[in-house]
Design a protein around this motif. Structure first.
Motif, short mmCIF file in Angstrom:
data_model
loop_
_atom_site.label_atom_id
_atom_site.label_comp_id
_atom_site.label_asym_id
_atom_site.label_seq_id
_atom_site.Cartn_x
_atom_site.Cartn_y
_atom_site.Cartn_z
N LEU A 159 0.82 -0.88 -0.07
CA LEU A 159 -0.02 0.12 -0.13
C LEU A 159 0.81 1.27 0.04
O LEU A 159 0.50 2.02 -0.70
CB LEU A 159 -0.95 0.05 1.13
N GLU A 160 1.62 1.14 0.78
CA GLU A 160 2.67 2.26 0.88
C GLU A 160 3.72 2.50 -0.51
O GLU A 160 3.77 3.70 -0.97
CB GLU A 160 3.91 2.27 1.81
N LYS A 161 3.88 1.48 -1.23
CA LYS A 161 4.48 1.70 -2.37
C LYS A 161 3.55 1.99 -3.60
O LYS A 161 4.08 2.97 -4.29
CB LYS A 161 4.94 0.21 -2.91
N GLN A 162 2.55 1.49 -3.45
CA GLN A 162 1.39 2.29 -4.45
C GLN A 162 1.00 3.73 -4.09
O GLN A 162 0.88 4.40 -5.28
CB GLN A 162 0.01 1.14 -4.24
N LEU A 163 0.92 3.93 -3.01
CA LEU A 163 0.75 5.35 -2.88
C LEU A 163 2.05 6.24 -3.18
O LEU A 163 1.73 7.56 -3.52
CB LEU A 163 0.30 5.54 -1.31
N ARG A 164 3.40 6.04 -2.92
CA ARG A 164 4.23 6.91 -3.11
C ARG A 164 4.22 6.81 -4.64
O ARG A 164 4.67 8.11 -5.13
CB ARG A 164 5.50 6.01 -2.70
N THR A 165 4.11 6.04 -5.52
CA THR A 165 3.99 5.87 -7.00
C THR A 165 2.81 6.84 -7.35
O THR A 165 3.11 7.85 -8.41
CB THR A 165 3.68 4.42 -7.68
N CYS A 166 1.65 6.89 -6.70
CA CYS A 166 0.70 7.51 -6.96
C CYS A 166 1.03 9.24 -6.82
O CYS A 166 0.70 10.12 -7.82
CB CYS A 166 -0.73 7.25 -6.34
N VAL A 167 1.64 9.34 -5.51
CA VAL A 167 1.65 10.96 -5.20
C VAL A 167 2.68 11.51 -6.20
O VAL A 167 2.76 12.58 -6.46
CB VAL A 167 2.20 10.92 -3.74
N THR A 168 3.75 10.82 -6.71
CA THR A 168 4.79 11.21 -7.46
C THR A 168 4.25 11.55 -9.01
O THR A 168 5.17 11.89 -9.84
CB THR A 168 6.07 10.56 -7.52
#
Length: 432
Positions: free
Chosen positions: A390-399
């Motif tokens: 989840l953290e990985k997906q959100l990091r990708t999304c935010v960038t």
């Protein structure tokens, strides 16, 4: 337990009248007296600020007076007018306004909970005359004028919608939808009062969005209107977070404390996941719809709500703006930095420093802004087996960044990956 601590506990609990305590009693009295006075002072200040804010911001009585005055004079019309002004079955209750010029109230319509919204004249612009607040009909309800034909009114609507939504193939269908909505008595005709009312309402960005997105699941239903007052379904939770500190308490209450309280008050994680899926679906709905694309220009947790079933509902659409409007705002705008190329709070384009003009495409997409909200809302309390992904997906999304026209596939891929990750976790459970 250390000896000194044991002695202290014994002294306080079992020897309240000991000589040591008696000698310290005056100092203790002074200390608690000061604390009591401090508490009274802070409490009185909070009550005063709350009252001052309420009296300044909450002006629903003015809204009611203006609307009903216009209705009785035949200037405006609408499906809610009789209920508001004659039958009194539509009543304003709790004030939820954050601006004196945009009134928001919870209310009841035929014993059902609703939300009532209307705009009133800015008191700063008023001339101070007793009837100045009643002069809105001179400007707000000045179009269309008497003698305007139905064909001319349809052309007015088409031109207005084209200017706000851009050139869309479906504009004719939307014009027909607006005409049907304006005809509140369903007699197949649009009177001058009906035309003035719907025209004034269309100038309100949120109302326009509600008409355009009325068939979408995550848009509150439009229930009625009177002049530029409109009634929507009640969203039981009007924010992602239950606790919203008044602005005058921000300096007194640390952000970490308010954040911790919101974490404690938040729904269970699977329910937050369900709300999140709905919010991501809303981002899909406004990305490329039948009537163009829309930009979220203030991605605030206090604009996103949910109902009792934990389905996402956008409680405030005022910051969702047609892309065509943002482009028109940025076109030819002079700038020195990217900050000068900002529409609303966070719809920012780049500044071409060679010609000192703004480019017209916003850099950060809606999805990236929404994911920034979700980092706090979704990560706390997340299942341990899911948290890393989840953290990985959100990091990708935010960038996510770049021109929307060049990243549509990437945008859809990130959004679908995040939705799939959450749905797999809550599917086939009571939360799905």
């Amino acid at each position: 337990m250390p000896r000194a601590l044991r002695r202290l506990v014994h002294l306080v609990l079992f020897c309240p009248l000991s000589k040591g305590l008696q000698s310290r009693l005056p100092a203790i009295k002074v200390k608690y007296l000061l604390l009591a006075w401090l508490g009274i002072f802070i409490g009185s200040w909070v009550i005063y600020m709350q009252y001052a804010s309420y009296s300044e911001i909450c002006r629903g009585h003015v809204c009611h007076m203006v609307i009903c005055d216009h209705y009785r004079r035949g200037i405006i019309s609408g499906s809610s007018c009789k209920a508001l002004c004659d039958q009194r079955t539509l009543t304003l209750q709790r004030c939820m306004s954050t601006s004196s010029t945009h009134q928001v109230y919870s209310g009841l319509w035929k014993e059902k909970p609703v939300v009532i919204k209307c705009g009133i004249e800015d008191p700063v612009k008023a001339d101070g005359a007793p009837d100045s607040v009643l002069r809105q009909d001179m400007t707000l309800f000045d179009k269309p004028t008497r003698g305007t034909s139905m064909d001319e009114f349809k052309e007015m609507l088409h031109s207005f919608l084209k200017g706000n939504l851009g050139e869309q193939l479906s504009l004719t269908t939307l014009v027909d939808r607006v005409i049907t909505l304006a005809d509140d008595n369903q007699d197949g005709k649009v009177s001058l009062a009906e035309a003035k009312s719907i025209w004034a309402l269309l100038q309100i960005n949120e109302f326009l969005l509600m008409v355009v997105l009325q068939e979408k699941e995550h848009t509150p239903k439009l229930l009625g209107f009177c002049g530029d007052l409109y009634v929507t379904e009640r969203v039981s939770h009007r924010s992602l977070y239950r606790l919203e500190m008044p602005h005058y308490l921000h300096a007194l209450v640390p952000e970490a404390l308010s954040s911790s309280l919101n974490h404690w008050l938040a729904p269970a994680w699977p329910r937050r996941a369900r709300i999140t899926i709905g919010l991501l679906e809303f981002v899909e709905e406004v990305f490329h719809g039948s009537y163009g694309s829309f930009l979220i220009c203030d991605a605030s947790p206090y604009h996103v709500g949910y109902n009792s079933k934990f389905d996402c509902k956008m409680a405030n659409l005022r910051s969702v703006t047609p892309e065509a409007v943002v482009r028109e705002f940025l076109k030819g705008r002079r700038c020195d930095t990217n900050t000068d190329c900002t529409y609303g709070r966070d719809c920012t384009a780049t500044c071409d420093r060679l010609v000192k003009q703004c480019n017209t495409e916003v850099v950060q997409p809606n999805l990236a802004k929404v994911c920034m909200l979700l980092q706090d809302f979704l990560l706390f309390g997340a299942p341990s087996d899911l948290r890393r992904d989840l953290e990985k997906q959100l990091r990708t999304c935010v960038t996510l960044s770049g021109l929307a026209s060049q990243m549509e596939v990437h945008h859809s891929l990130v959004l679908n990956n995040l939705k799939t990750l959450l749905w797999k976790k809550i599917s086939n459970t009571q939360y799905s």
